[in-house]
Design a protein around this motif. Structure first.
Motif, PDB file in Angstrom:
ATOM      1  N   ILE A 121       0.849  -1.205   0.000  1.00  0.00           N
ATOM      2  CA  ILE A 121       0.000   0.000   0.000  1.00  0.00           C
ATOM      3  C   ILE A 121       0.882   1.252   0.000  1.00  0.00           C
ATOM      4  CG2 ILE A 121      -1.661   1.343   1.380  1.00  0.00           C
ATOM      5  CD1 ILE A 121      -2.836  -1.337   2.343  1.00  0.00           C
ATOM      6  N   THR A 122       1.960   1.197   0.786  1.00  0.00           N
ATOM      7  CA  THR A 122       2.887   2.342   0.836  1.00  0.00           C
ATOM      8  C   THR A 122       3.482   2.600  -0.549  1.00  0.00           C
ATOM      9  OG1 THR A 122       3.457   1.663   3.085  1.00  0.00           O
ATOM     10  CG2 THR A 122       4.883   3.284   2.062  1.00  0.00           C
ATOM     11  N   ILE A 123       3.864   1.509  -1.246  1.00  0.00           N
ATOM     12  CA  ILE A 123       4.483   1.662  -2.582  1.00  0.00           C
ATOM     13  C   ILE A 123       3.459   2.210  -3.580  1.00  0.00           C
ATOM     14  CG2 ILE A 123       5.476   0.358  -4.519  1.00  0.00           C
ATOM     15  CD1 ILE A 123       6.901  -1.353  -2.280  1.00  0.00           C
ATOM     16  N   ARG A 153      -8.304  18.723 -12.718  1.00  0.00           N
ATOM     17  CA  ARG A 153      -7.886  19.285 -11.420  1.00  0.00           C
ATOM     18  C   ARG A 153      -8.668  18.601 -10.282  1.00  0.00           C
ATOM     19  NH1 ARG A 153      -4.952  24.430  -9.567  1.00  0.00           N
ATOM     20  NH2 ARG A 153      -5.255  24.225  -7.336  1.00  0.00           N
ATOM     21  N   TRP A 154      -9.974  18.381 -10.510  1.00  0.00           N
ATOM     22  CA  TRP A 154     -10.758  17.656  -9.496  1.00  0.00           C
ATOM     23  C   TRP A 154     -10.176  16.261  -9.282  1.00  0.00           C
ATOM     24  CZ3 TRP A 154     -14.073  19.560  -6.108  1.00  0.00           C
ATOM     25  CH2 TRP A 154     -14.706  20.772  -6.391  1.00  0.00           C
ATOM     26  N   TRP A 155      -9.838  15.576 -10.404  1.00  0.00           N
ATOM     27  CA  TRP A 155      -9.265  14.228 -10.273  1.00  0.00           C
ATOM     28  C   TRP A 155      -7.929  14.251  -9.531  1.00  0.00           C
ATOM     29  CZ3 TRP A 155     -11.924  10.139 -10.183  1.00  0.00           C
ATOM     30  CH2 TRP A 155     -13.038   9.987 -10.996  1.00  0.00           C
ATOM     31  N   ALA A 156      -7.151  15.306  -9.807  1.00  0.00           N
ATOM     32  CA  ALA A 156      -5.863  15.437  -9.105  1.00  0.00           C
ATOM     33  C   ALA A 156      -6.104  15.545  -7.600  1.00  0.00           C
ATOM     34  CB  ALA A 156      -5.103  16.671  -9.616  1.00  0.00           C
ATOM     35  N   GLY A 157      -7.060  16.396  -7.215  1.00  0.00           N
ATOM     36  CA  GLY A 157      -7.365  16.584  -5.792  1.00  0.00           C
ATOM     37  C   GLY A 157      -7.885  15.300  -5.158  1.00  0.00           C
ATOM     38  N   VAL A 158      -8.776  14.605  -5.881  1.00  0.00           N
ATOM     39  CA  VAL A 158      -9.356  13.359  -5.339  1.00  0.00           C
ATOM     40  C   VAL A 158      -8.260  12.295  -5.193  1.00  0.00           C
ATOM     41  CG1 VAL A 158     -10.930  11.441  -5.853  1.00  0.00           C
ATOM     42  CG2 VAL A 158     -11.696  13.811  -6.156  1.00  0.00           C
ATOM     43  N   LEU A 159      -7.395  12.170  -6.212  1.00  0.00           N
ATOM     44  CA  LEU A 159      -6.312  11.166  -6.130  1.00  0.00           C
ATOM     45  C   LEU A 159      -5.382  11.490  -4.960  1.00  0.00           C
ATOM     46  CD1 LEU A 159      -4.931   8.654  -7.271  1.00  0.00           C
ATOM     47  CD2 LEU A 159      -3.638  10.132  -8.823  1.00  0.00           C
ATOM     48  N   PHE A 160      -5.096  12.791  -4.760  1.00  0.00           N
ATOM     49  CA  PHE A 160      -4.249  13.173  -3.622  1.00  0.00           C
ATOM     50  C   PHE A 160      -4.899  12.735  -2.315  1.00  0.00           C
ATOM     51  CE2 PHE A 160      -3.325  16.040  -0.128  1.00  0.00           C
ATOM     52  CZ  PHE A 160      -1.945  15.975  -0.084  1.00  0.00           C
ATOM     53  N   ILE A 161      -6.198  12.999  -2.163  1.00  0.00           N
ATOM     54  CA  ILE A 161      -6.896  12.672  -0.905  1.00  0.00           C
ATOM     55  C   ILE A 161      -6.911  11.155  -0.681  1.00  0.00           C
ATOM     56  CG2 ILE A 161      -9.152  12.699   0.260  1.00  0.00           C
ATOM     57  CD1 ILE A 161      -9.585  15.472  -1.142  1.00  0.00           C
ATOM     58  N   VAL A 162      -7.217  10.387  -1.740  1.00  0.00           N
ATOM     59  CA  VAL A 162      -7.251   8.919  -1.605  1.00  0.00           C
ATOM     60  C   VAL A 162      -5.859   8.406  -1.227  1.00  0.00           C
ATOM     61  CG1 VAL A 162      -7.545   6.747  -2.877  1.00  0.00           C
ATOM     62  CG2 VAL A 162      -9.198   8.611  -3.183  1.00  0.00           C
ATOM     63  N   ALA A 163      -4.825   8.925  -1.915  1.00  0.00           N
ATOM     64  CA  ALA A 163      -3.458   8.446  -1.672  1.00  0.00           C
ATOM     65  C   ALA A 163      -3.004   8.790  -0.250  1.00  0.00           C
ATOM     66  CB  ALA A 163      -2.500   9.047  -2.706  1.00  0.00           C
ATOM     67  N   ILE A 164      -3.274  10.015   0.198  1.00  0.00           N
ATOM     68  CA  ILE A 164      -2.809  10.417   1.535  1.00  0.00           C
ATOM     69  C   ILE A 164      -3.606   9.666   2.609  1.00  0.00           C
ATOM     70  CG2 ILE A 164      -4.256  12.481   1.988  1.00  0.00           C
ATOM     71  CD1 ILE A 164      -0.485  12.460   2.516  1.00  0.00           C
ATOM     72  N   ALA A 165      -4.852   9.289   2.284  1.00  0.00           N
ATOM     73  CA  ALA A 165      -5.669   8.545   3.258  1.00  0.00           C
ATOM     74  C   ALA A 165      -5.086   7.150   3.512  1.00  0.00           C
ATOM     75  CB  ALA A 165      -7.110   8.435   2.760  1.00  0.00           C
TER      76      ALA A 165
END
Ligand SMILES: O=P(O)(O)OC[C@H](O)CO
Length: 190
Positions: A11-13, A37-49
């Protein structure tokens, strides 16, 4: 129920691999407030979660590894670091802010790697709080929320970013103080 021993590190990788994709989505059309841009923000949130998920799984199933302890904070920093750089490239965040954050993040990472053979520098509570504050500030800055709430949202974004940057600096100083105290203790004991 058992889970594969390598799942938390996998998951970390995946989080690290999401980072360049997220940056591409953010920059590809010049950061305009469209779908990418919305997809970028959503991907960031999913990844950081997933930051909470890998650590939780490793602790719950007692499969914490030294590799995981080193890799997990690096994965956070790759993702948040690229987010800071992306916002500065778009001219939405002063480079001074990004440089201060990157110096602090790189500093603690290099320190962790240098002393890794001797002892593990675990994430301190202020460091964890800093990561949460950065995640919130970056999510607010990345999602084009002004298209929904109007320009007033920029005040909220600025306050969130200030809190994140102050915690970034304060937690960096906290690590320096802890490292100096530890070195003195070890020096006195030898
Ligand atoms: O204090 P740092 O920079 O090691 O960050 C803490 C970690 O991100 C917590 O997962």
């Amino acid at each position: 129920m058992a889970i594969p021993r390598q799942l938390p590190n996998a998951i970390t990788i995946v989080r690290i691999l999401c980072a360049p994709v997220f940056l591409w989505l953010l920059l590809v059309d010049g950061g305009s407030d469209g779908a990418l841009r919305w997809w970028a923000g959503v991907l960031f949130i999913v990844a950081i979660a997933t930051d909470g998920i890998d650590g939780y799984l490793a602790r719950k199933y007692r499969i914490v590894t030294d590799l995981g302890k080193l890799l997990d904070p690096i994965a956070d920093k790759v993702l948040t670091g690229l987010a800071f750089i992306g916002l500065s490239l778009l001219g939405e965040l002063p480079w001074a802010v990004t440089i201060v954050v990157l110096v602090r993040e790189l500093g603690i990472t290099v320190h962790r790697l240098i002393v890794a053979g001797d002892h593990v520098v675990a994430a301190a509570w202020m460091g964890k709080l800093k990561t949460v504050a950065q995640a919130i500030a970056l999510a607010l800055a990345l999602l084009p929320l002004w298209t929904v709430f109007g320009d007033g949202i920029h005040i909220v974004n600025t306050i969130a970013m200030w809190i994140a940057v102050l915690l970034t600096v304060a937690s960096g100083i906290d690590y320096v103080i802890t490292a100096v105290r530890g070195a003195r203790r070890r020096g006195a004991a030898s």
